[in-house]
Motif scaffolding. Structure first.
Motif, PDB file in Angstrom:
ATOM      1  N   VAL A   1      -0.290  15.091   1.477  1.00 12.43           N
ATOM      2  CA  VAL A   1       0.627  13.979   1.729  1.00 12.43           C
ATOM      3  C   VAL A   1       2.020  14.276   1.184  1.00 12.43           C
ATOM      4  N   LEU A   2       2.998  13.622   1.776  1.00 14.73           N
ATOM      5  CA  LEU A   2       4.390  13.693   1.347  1.00 14.73           C
ATOM      6  C   LEU A   2       4.993  12.309   1.518  1.00 14.73           C
ATOM      7  N   ILE A   3       6.203  12.144   1.034  1.00 15.25           N
ATOM      8  CA  ILE A   3       6.945  10.898   1.245  1.00 15.25           C
ATOM      9  C   ILE A   3       8.099  11.227   2.182  1.00 15.25           C
ATOM     10  N   LEU A   4       8.125  10.548   3.310  1.00 10.09           N
ATOM     11  CA  LEU A   4       9.191  10.723   4.294  1.00 10.09           C
ATOM     12  C   LEU A   4      10.287   9.712   4.003  1.00 10.09           C
ATOM     13  N   HIS A   5      11.506  10.195   3.809  1.00  9.35           N
ATOM     14  CA  HIS A   5      12.668   9.336   3.579  1.00  9.35           C
ATOM     15  C   HIS A   5      13.442   9.227   4.890  1.00  9.35           C
ATOM     16  N   THR A   6      13.614   8.001   5.374  1.00  3.84           N
ATOM     17  CA  THR A   6      14.400   7.739   6.577  1.00  3.84           C
ATOM     18  C   THR A   6      15.369   6.606   6.280  1.00  3.84           C
TER      19      THR A   6
ATOM     20  N   MET B   1       0.836  -1.209   0.000  1.00  2.08           N
ATOM     21  CA  MET B   1       0.000   0.000   0.000  1.00  2.08           C
ATOM     22  C   MET B   1       0.869   1.258   0.000  1.00  2.08           C
ATOM     23  N   ASN B   2       1.933   1.251   0.807  1.00  3.23           N
ATOM     24  CA  ASN B   2       2.831   2.404   0.841  1.00  3.23           C
ATOM     25  C   ASN B   2       3.483   2.630  -0.519  1.00  3.23           C
ATOM     26  N   ALA B   3       3.920   1.554  -1.162  1.00  2.00           N
ATOM     27  CA  ALA B   3       4.555   1.685  -2.477  1.00  2.00           C
ATOM     28  C   ALA B   3       3.581   2.275  -3.496  1.00  2.00           C
ATOM     29  N   ARG B   4       2.341   1.824  -3.476  1.00  2.00           N
ATOM     30  CA  ARG B   4       1.331   2.371  -4.405  1.00  2.00           C
ATOM     31  C   ARG B   4       1.043   3.841  -4.117  1.00  2.00           C
ATOM     32  N   THR B   5       0.934   4.179  -2.847  1.00  2.00           N
ATOM     33  CA  THR B   5       0.683   5.573  -2.487  1.00  2.00           C
ATOM     34  C   THR B   5       1.864   6.442  -2.881  1.00  2.00           C
ATOM     35  N   ASN B   6       3.089   5.966  -2.670  1.00  3.61           N
ATOM     36  CA  ASN B   6       4.273   6.728  -3.083  1.00  3.61           C
ATOM     37  C   ASN B   6       4.260   6.986  -4.584  1.00  3.61           C
ATOM     38  N   THR B   7       3.864   5.981  -5.362  1.00  2.66           N
ATOM     39  CA  THR B   7       3.779   6.145  -6.814  1.00  2.66           C
ATOM     40  C   THR B   7       2.768   7.224  -7.168  1.00  2.66           C
ATOM     41  N   ARG B   8       1.629   7.209  -6.506  1.00  3.46           N
ATOM     42  CA  ARG B   8       0.600   8.234  -6.761  1.00  3.46           C
ATOM     43  C   ARG B   8       1.102   9.627  -6.407  1.00  3.46           C
TER      44      ARG B   8
ATOM     45  N   ARG C   1      -0.263  13.356  -7.256  1.00  2.00           N
ATOM     46  CA  ARG C   1      -1.415  13.354  -6.348  1.00  2.00           C
ATOM     47  C   ARG C   1      -0.952  13.870  -4.987  1.00  2.00           C
ATOM     48  N   SER C   2      -1.397  15.069  -4.639  1.00  3.28           N
ATOM     49  CA  SER C   2      -0.902  15.710  -3.424  1.00  3.28           C
ATOM     50  C   SER C   2      -1.816  15.516  -2.221  1.00  3.28           C
TER      51      SER C   2
ATOM     52  N   ARG D   1      19.586  12.048   8.759  1.00  2.00           N
ATOM     53  CA  ARG D   1      19.450  11.390   7.450  1.00  2.00           C
ATOM     54  C   ARG D   1      17.993  11.354   7.000  1.00  2.00           C
ATOM     55  N   VAL D   2      17.256  12.429   7.264  1.00  2.00           N
ATOM     56  CA  VAL D   2      15.837  12.512   6.948  1.00  2.00           C
ATOM     57  C   VAL D   2      15.616  13.525   5.833  1.00  2.00           C
ATOM     58  N   SER D   3      14.723  13.176   4.906  1.00  2.00           N
ATOM     59  CA  SER D   3      14.314  14.119   3.865  1.00  2.00           C
ATOM     60  C   SER D   3      12.847  13.886   3.544  1.00  2.00           C
ATOM     61  N   ILE D   4      12.255  14.845   2.846  1.00  2.00           N
ATOM     62  CA  ILE D   4      10.859  14.705   2.426  1.00  2.00           C
ATOM     63  C   ILE D   4      10.760  14.973   0.933  1.00  2.00           C
ATOM     64  N   GLU D   5       9.804  14.310   0.345  1.00  2.00           N
ATOM     65  CA  GLU D   5       9.537  14.436  -1.088  1.00  2.00           C
ATOM     66  C   GLU D   5       8.082  14.840  -1.245  1.00  2.00           C
ATOM     67  N   SER D   6       7.853  15.899  -1.990  1.00  2.00           N
ATOM     68  CA  SER D   6       6.509  16.371  -2.275  1.00  2.00           C
ATOM     69  C   SER D   6       6.171  16.059  -3.727  1.00  2.00           C
ATOM     70  N   PRO D   7       4.881  16.028  -4.069  1.00  2.00           N
ATOM     71  CA  PRO D   7       4.508  15.751  -5.462  1.00  2.00           C
ATOM     72  C   PRO D   7       5.216  16.678  -6.444  1.00  2.00           C
ATOM     73  N   GLY D   8       5.869  16.076  -7.427  1.00  2.00           N
ATOM     74  CA  GLY D   8       6.538  16.831  -8.470  1.00  2.00           C
ATOM     75  C   GLY D   8       7.853  17.463  -8.070  1.00  2.00           C
ATOM     76  N   ARG D   9       8.362  17.131  -6.891  1.00  2.00           N
ATOM     77  CA  ARG D   9       9.620  17.732  -6.429  1.00  2.00           C
ATOM     78  C   ARG D   9      10.587  16.660  -5.964  1.00  2.00           C
ATOM     79  N   ASP D  10      11.873  16.979  -6.032  1.00  2.00           N
ATOM     80  CA  ASP D  10      12.894  16.080  -5.508  1.00  2.00           C
ATOM     81  C   ASP D  10      12.878  16.121  -3.988  1.00  2.00           C
ATOM     82  N   ALA D  11      13.456  15.106  -3.378  1.00  2.00           N
ATOM     83  CA  ALA D  11      13.550  15.053  -1.926  1.00  2.00           C
ATOM     84  C   ALA D  11      14.479  16.160  -1.422  1.00  2.00           C
TER      85      ALA D  11
END
Length: 157
Positions: free
Chosen positions: A49-54, A29-36, A41-42, A101-111
């Protein structure tokens, strides 16, 4: 020596157990949501929503988790470590173990790298009020749990 010890699980969940299945489903589910999110899809379930990189606390492997976020001024975002109510989610434990070592990724943007700060006291209460005003479901979730959900402010590094 038990069968679990022979398999090297050290008493952990066995691959065919219900817990292993639910973790597999959650990862899918997380992988599918990350793809969206990456496709632009914001929002999800009425929340930004955002993607948290840890980085994994023990493994050191990169992890990516989709999360709802709430604005905190112009340069910061708030996230809540609810984790289903009973325990801290894995992403929170990883974030606290490796805050550098944390970053965030928003729709259409790099982490982008961020600095996490767990809020306490009045800062947490003010942030929590803004979060529950925006999404009352969080107050409902919190009401069903014995632990106080951590609120984390993410600011761009």
């Amino acid at each position: 020596m038990t069968q679990d010890q022979q398999a090297g699980s050290r008493g952990g969940r066995r691959p065919g157990s219900p817990g292993a299945l639910s973790r597999w489903v959650q990862r899918r589910m997380n992988a599918r949501t990350n793809t969206r999110i990456r496709r632009g899809r914001s929002r999800f379930m009425g929340m930004d929503v955002l993607i948290l990189h840890t980085v994994g606390r023990r493994s050191g492997q990169p992890r990516q988790t989709p999360l709802a976020w709430f604005a905190d001024g112009e340069d910061a975002r708030l996230i809540v470590a609810s984790g289903g109510g009973t325990r801290h989610p894995d992403w929170y434990v990883n974030l606290m173990a490796h805050p550098d070592r944390v970053s965030i990724e928003s729709p259409g943007r790099d982490a982008v790298p961020v600095t996490p700060q767990r809020l306490d006291g009045a800062d947490r209460e003010q942030a929590w009020q803004r979060i529950t005003d925006a999404q009352p479901r969080y107050a409902k979730y919190q009401g069903k749990s014995d632990r106080e959900y951590p609120v984390i402010r993410l600011t761009r590094r």
